[in-house]
Design a protein around this motif. Structure first.
Motif, PDB file in Angstrom:
ATOM      1  N   GLN A 114       0.836  -1.217   0.000  1.00 56.94           N
ATOM      2  CA  GLN A 114       0.000   0.000   0.000  1.00 56.94           C
ATOM      3  C   GLN A 114       0.858   1.249   0.000  1.00 56.94           C
ATOM      4  O   GLN A 114       0.375   2.350  -0.223  1.00 56.94           O
ATOM      5  N   GLY A 115       2.147   1.063   0.289  1.00 57.05           N
ATOM      6  CA  GLY A 115       3.076   2.185   0.273  1.00 57.05           C
ATOM      7  C   GLY A 115       4.490   1.634   0.193  1.00 57.05           C
ATOM      8  O   GLY A 115       4.691   0.421   0.302  1.00 57.05           O
ATOM      9  N   VAL A 116       5.453   2.527   0.001  1.00 54.24           N
ATOM     10  CA  VAL A 116       6.857   2.095  -0.069  1.00 54.24           C
ATOM     11  C   VAL A 116       7.669   2.888   0.955  1.00 54.24           C
ATOM     12  O   VAL A 116       7.253   3.972   1.374  1.00 54.24           O
ATOM     13  N   LYS A 117       8.812   2.326   1.342  1.00 54.01           N
ATOM     14  CA  LYS A 117       9.711   3.044   2.249  1.00 54.01           C
ATOM     15  C   LYS A 117      10.999   3.371   1.488  1.00 54.01           C
ATOM     16  O   LYS A 117      11.525   2.522   0.777  1.00 54.01           O
ATOM     17  N   VAL A 118      11.437   4.621   1.670  1.00 52.79           N
ATOM     18  CA  VAL A 118      12.622   5.124   0.968  1.00 52.79           C
ATOM     19  C   VAL A 118      13.627   5.618   2.001  1.00 52.79           C
ATOM     20  O   VAL A 118      13.274   6.401   2.879  1.00 52.79           O
ATOM     21  N   GLU A 119      14.864   5.168   1.904  1.00 51.90           N
ATOM     22  CA  GLU A 119      15.901   5.627   2.832  1.00 51.90           C
ATOM     23  C   GLU A 119      16.510   6.942   2.362  1.00 51.90           C
ATOM     24  O   GLU A 119      16.726   7.126   1.163  1.00 51.90           O
TER      25      GLU A 119
END
Ligand code: KIV
Length: 279
Positions: A114-119
């Motif tokens: 449902q979403g993404v994580k970005v560093e």
């Protein structure tokens, strides 16, 4: 526990300063771990690129690809959880161009995230904005960003001196301004995490960032004590699944060697009416 599905607006609203209880995010990498996390009541499942370390046994997270992350996201999606599923954008999937980032994120969303994580902080704000503009919800991740392990010279606490702390505060503000709906703070001092949490209107989710964040995240295998090697100071193991597994497997090996398994109840006979049925 309510059966209501956790959405992006719901997570975005969770600030302890607004009277909410802290939220919980736990990683999962397959159908069963996703079910376990969902049954625990946690609000968020992270299909973390930590899978390179805890599932594949590598020494860092850099080896996994967008296809690997999509493969594991599909398995997590199959658990049809109430908890919201966020998948990590792996290293080099968002560093080359905004267009590459959008294509990679689309693959993860189509796999079930449902979403993404970005560093990353200021340096990644443009890419975060371009994903949000493409209707892809983003969780930021600053402080000790494991994809920067080689630049950092190891997995080290970040933001310990004043200048570094100021840089991390700017990172947090840049990622919020770019449109992230939550932000992970990893391995930074408690006072810095406290200041960031009070200066942002999106929730902060800490891992090694003290008690004053709006939520906490840990890796599934770490929570369960399922794995080997030194655990970071910020990990608390709530079980010893490594030992439970080895004990059960050893019992099986012993029973095979002493002809105690299989017993009559595990054995088929040709005259039974249930011939052909396996259960
Ligand atoms: O990949 C991961 O598991 C993570 C968490 C440690 C936040 O990024």
């Amino acid at each position: 526990m309510s059966s209501e599905r956790i959405t992006v607006p719901k997570v975005r609203s969770i600030k302890v300063s607004r009277g909410f209880e802290p939220l919980t995010m736990i990683t999962a990498y397959d159908f069963h771990s996703a079910r376990h996390v969902d049954l625990s009541g946690a609000e968020m499942i992270l299909v973390g690129d930590s899978l390179a370390m805890v599932v594949l046994g590598h020494s860092d997270t850099l080896s996994v690809t967008v296809s690997d992350m999509a493969y594991h996201t599909k398995a997590v999606k199959a658990a049809d959880t109430r908890a919201m599923v966020v998948t990590d954008m792996p290293w080099m999937s968002y560093h080359t161009s905004k267009s590459d980032a959008k294509k990679a994120a689309a693959k993860l969303i189509r796999a079930g995230a449902q979403g993404v994580k970005v560093e990353g902080g200021k340096k990644r704000a443009d890419v975060v904005k371009s994903l949000v503009d493409a209707e892809i919800p983003v969780v930021g991740h600053i402080g000790l960003t494991p994809q920067s392990v080689n630049s950092f010279g190891g997995f080290k606490v970040q933001g310990k001196d004043l200048e570094a702390a100021r840089g991390i505060i700017e990172d947090a503000k840049a990622i919020e301004a770019a449109g992230a709906f939550a932000i992970v703070l990893e391995a930074i001092p408690n006072d810095l995490a406290t200041e960031i949490t009070s200066s942002l209107s999106i929730p902060t989710i800490g891992i090694g960032a003290g008690l004053n964040c709006d939520g906490q995240v840990l890796v599934y295998h770490d929570v369960l004590g399922y794995g080997v090697g030194r655990r970071p100071k910020f990990v608390k193991a709530y079980a010893d699944v490594e030992q439970v597994s080895v004990d059960a497997l050893s019992k099986f090996v012993k029973e095979v060697r002493t002809s105690q398994f299989p017993t009559e109840s595990h054995t088929y006979h040709s005259a039974e009416s249930s011939v052909g049925k396996i259960y």
